[in-house]
Design an enzyme around this catalytic site. Structure first.
Site, PDB file in Angstrom:
ATOM      1  CB  SER A 136      -0.894   0.007   1.246  1.00  0.00           C
ATOM      2  OG  SER A 136      -0.095   0.105   2.424  1.00  0.00           O
ATOM      3  CE  LYS A 137      -1.686   6.508  -3.083  1.00  0.00           C
ATOM      4  NZ  LYS A 137      -2.395   7.799  -3.255  1.00  0.00           N
ATOM      5  NE  ARG A 138      -0.242   0.063   6.271  1.00  0.00           N
ATOM      6  CZ  ARG A 138       0.414  -0.913   6.877  1.00  0.00           C
ATOM      7  NH1 ARG A 138       1.603  -0.683   7.415  1.00  0.00           N
ATOM      8  NH2 ARG A 138      -0.093  -2.124   6.940  1.00  0.00           N
ATOM      9  CG  HIS A 139       3.302  -1.613   2.984  1.00  0.00           C
ATOM     10  ND1 HIS A 139       1.977  -1.956   2.792  1.00  0.00           N
ATOM     11  CD2 HIS A 139       3.643  -2.070   4.208  1.00  0.00           C
ATOM     12  CE1 HIS A 139       1.543  -2.606   3.864  1.00  0.00           C
ATOM     13  NE2 HIS A 139       2.518  -2.684   4.729  1.00  0.00           N
TER      14      HIS A 139
END
Length: 470
Positions: free
Chosen positions: A245-248
């Site tokens: 995801s974007k946080r990753h």
């Protein structure tokens, strides 16, 4: 055989990190075979058939991202939408040879078919209503779709170069639509026709396309065309093993450029996401071209880790040419200052780069560490630096300014003089060096302070000392 591969993104969004890795693997595969005299062609195809979601901005971003990564393609870019008449021609060819048929089912009939399958807890599949039915019985005024007459017995097997042998029973694959009622081709037909016409020998892509490979194989065989080799690469997960995801790190490639990563570091990092060569971690692009092969691609999902990327990027920053880094750093500094750097400032930046580049992990950090070089007097101190400028520290700086006026202005000589001054004052070197760092850089951390003094020059150094000593 001329080895030919392609990268075929859909321009419904920007070039994300998974797509960039797919492009890299295809590019390396092509260049490896090129190096060994086996053709090695890398093509770029924009799969822009979804006209509602495909945008020129996304196409431009994909091209820009590939160019930044230095993944150059061969020949002209192919736009899939422009080839729709050719795709429709292939559908009609299948119809003429009895490998496809007209389907007159209305949307309501198809919806009822799906609902019946759900109620009976069966997989949702087309039931073949028009497979062997006489078109003469078709209702009037209905624009028919064309469906592939898929084999109903046996199985379809793919000998995947990453996943190994994968088989699905043909009973699980229904007669998919290849040409819609409005005359537009569907994804699987378009991909097969384009890959055949472009001479694609190896299809290297994410394993989320594995199910498509079975359907595409059936289309190839129905058309009597050779089936390319498939290689389905496991997807990238986050460091915690969850879906990326974007946080990753599931960001567009241009975001990594803006965050200060070098393209060579990104190539090296993306290469190691699912591919390995012994214990090698630092792998130059030239070495990657020599070594790359699909046999070294793992079957398990790889994990994106920003800490590893940062460390790798720091290595490539230290290895980069000083003049190149100075140009990269100049851009954010100019944006912050609101005007271009003059030649004296650029020269100061180049001079300081051998020391400045030793610790930062990104170009953004490097630019932040270089900011003090461009600061206008009187410079401001951050909170930690301001605490260092005690009344006693200011007294020492006033005396130091007078002691430094004149003499050799190179780092070794400056260090000798500051050490001698500290001795004369009866204090430790740090009691002088730390306030001096705060005065010259506005920070409690910086490159070697004597190197800083040399790069700033006599006049600027003495001026900043005088400002801080007030």
């Amino acid at each position: 055989m001329t080895v030919t591969v392609r990268f075929a993104p859909s321009p419904t969004g920007f070039l994300h990190i998974g797509g960039a890795r797919t492009a890299l693997f295809n590019w390396l595969f092509a260049r490896h075979h090129q190096l060994h005299g086996e053709g090695g062609v890398f093509r770029l195809r924009i799969e822009d058939t979804d006209r509602a979601r495909s945008t020129p901005q996304a196409v431009a971003a994909i091209v820009d991202g590939l160019e930044w990564l230095s993944l150059d393609w061969d020949g002209e870019i192919v736009h899939q939408f422009a080839r729709a008449p050719r795709h429709a021609e292939a559908a009609r060819q299948l119809l003429a040879t009895g490998q496809a048929y007209y389907c007159y089912c209305s949307p309501a009939e198809l919806a009822a078919m799906r609902e019946k399958a759900r109620v009976e807890k069966r997989s949702v599949r087309y039931d073949g209503t028009w497979r062997d039915r006489d078109p003469a019985t078709a209702p009037s005024g209905v624009a028919p779709a064309i469906r592939l007459k898929a084999p109903q017995q046996g199985a379809t097997t793919i000998h995947d170069l990453v996943q190994g042998e994968v088989t699905v029973a043909n009973a699980e694959l229904d007669d998919l639509i290849i040409l819609r009622g409005d005359g537009t081709p569907t994804y699987n037909l378009s991909v097969v026709v384009d890959d055949h016409d472009m001479g694609i020998t190896h299809v290297i892509r994410g394993d989320d396309h594995l199910n498509n490979a079975f359907r595409q194989t059936q289309i190839y065989r129905a058309l009597g065309w050779p089936v390319p080799e498939f290689a389905h690469v496991p997807l990238i997960h986050g460091a915690d093993g969850a879906k990326l995801s974007k946080r990753h790190g599931a960001l567009a490639v241009d975001a990594y450029r803006d965050m200060g990563y070098l393209p060579e570091a990104m190539r090296n990092y993306l290469l190691r996401l699912g591919w390995s060569h012994g214990d090698a971690e630092i792998i130059s692009t030239d070495a990657a071209i020599r070594w790359f092969g699909l046999d070294a691609v793992g079957r398990a999902p790889s994990r994106f880790d920003f800490a590893k990327l940062d460390n790798l990027n720091g290595h490539y920053i230290r290895e980069a040419e000083d003049a190149r880094l100075a140009e990269l750093v100049a851009e954010p500094l100019e944006a912050e200052l609101g005007h271009p750097l003059d030649e004296a400032q650029r020269d100061r930046l180049r001079q300081a780069m051998p020391e400045l580049k030793l610790r930062p992990k990104t170009i953004v950090e490097l630019a932040a560490n270089a900011r003090f070089l461009m600061a206008q007097r009187p410079i401001s101190q951050d909170a930690r630096a301001a605490k260092l400028l005690t009344p006693e520290a200011r007294r020492l700086l006033r005396a130091l300014g007078a002691a430094l006026d004149g003499g050799d202005w190179r780092a070794p000589a400056l260090e000798d003089r500051v050490r001698a001054f500290a001795g004369e004052e009866g204090v430790q070197l740090g009691a002088v060096a730390q306030p001096l760092r705060a005065a010259l850089t506005g920070s409690a951390a910086s490159p070697g302070i004597f190197f800083v003094m040399e790069v700033l020059g006599r006049e600027e150094t003495l001026g900043r000392i005088a400002d801080a000593a007030l």
